[in-house]
Design a protein around this motif. Structure first.
Motif, PDB file in Angstrom:
ATOM      1  N   LEU A  14      69.099  70.025 115.135  1.00 36.73           N
ATOM      2  CA  LEU A  14      69.338  69.316 113.861  1.00 36.73           C
ATOM      3  C   LEU A  14      68.566  70.161 112.903  1.00 36.73           C
TER       4      LEU A  14
ATOM      5  N   LEU B 153      75.619  67.132 114.643  1.00 39.66           N
ATOM      6  CA  LEU B 153      74.672  65.785 114.079  1.00 39.66           C
ATOM      7  C   LEU B 153      75.430  64.234 113.612  1.00 39.66           C
TER       8      LEU B 153
ATOM      9  N   LEU C  22      73.988  60.287 112.902  1.00 42.41           N
ATOM     10  CA  LEU C  22      74.467  60.246 112.016  1.00 42.41           C
ATOM     11  C   LEU C  22      75.071  59.148 112.378  1.00 42.41           C
TER      12      LEU C  22
ATOM     13  N   VAL D  67      68.822  65.484 108.246  1.00 42.31           N
ATOM     14  CA  VAL D  67      70.690  65.088 107.848  1.00 42.31           C
ATOM     15  C   VAL D  67      70.414  65.250 106.054  1.00 42.31           C
TER      16      VAL D  67
END
Lengths: 109, 109
Positions: free
Chosen positions: B8, B28, B32, B103
């Motif tokens: 990421l 991802l 999350l 993020v």
DNA sequence: CCAGTATATTGACCTCAGTCGATAGGGGTT
DNA sequence: AACCCCTATCGACTGAGGTCAATATACTGG
């Protein structure tokens, strides 16, 4: 098929700005939970790549059954990240960029 | 207690920029998922509010048992969002702002 | 070394979420 | 009307995850 909580969109109790009460945390967690699935992230990405996509065009790329696709669109729609509109027999989906922006802001330092 | 996937941080297959392969989506989604819990969001917010916080100072505000707090710090740590450092008998936690920023970027339009 | 404290792990319980087959509902077309 | 296509819901299975009591591990101080 309507977004349920919209406390997120208004303004900004963010992770960076300390208090973050239980209610705000719960609300933010809901939207993040909707995002925290690889199938839904790819779904969102596909819809974002064109302006509008109908559900029938999602089964293929996602390699998921029709009920599963319908389930995921519903979750994203409930989270306010996706908006669907029925036209004839098809439902056309588009993303709600403001909602995504609100999430980014809530995660803001 | 080390972050596992860091694909990421490097760069930006975002939800807005279409392809978003299965691997990126899975990566991802993991981060999350770590964020998609109200207790962890509040934990993160508390740590972010001061520079460093030790685990023992989290039980009270979070109103969770010690094993539960330990579980959550581990999840956040595995996701690379929290970094812990043992000093004496205490573990001091601090946030990893770059990870959070990654993020936000991955969610970027 | 022993006792006390802070943190981590284990095991178990329970709830929730992803998945798909089967079925129902909505909406065109002939 | 009957038929077909797209979408939504239902029911069931399965796996993942939050929680805590009990236990283990790590460290400090006496």
């Amino acid at each position: 098929m309507l977004p349920e909580g919209s406390g997120l969109a208004v303004c900004c109790p963010s992770v960076g700005e300390p208090p973050l009460g239980e209610a705000e945390a719960a609300e933010l967690a809901k939207v993040l939970a909707a995002l925290a699935d690889p199938v839904r992230l790819r779904l969102l990405s596909i819809v974002a790549s064109r302006d509008e996509v109908c559900s029938c065009d999602l089964e293929g790329p996602l390699a998921k059954s029709q009920p599963t696709v319908s389930h995921h669109t519903k979750v994203l729609s409930n989270a306010g990240l996706l908006v669907g509109q029925r036209r004839g027999r098809w439902v056309w989906w588009r993303v709600e960029p403001a909602r995504l922006a609100a999430v980014r802001r809530a995660l803001g330092a």
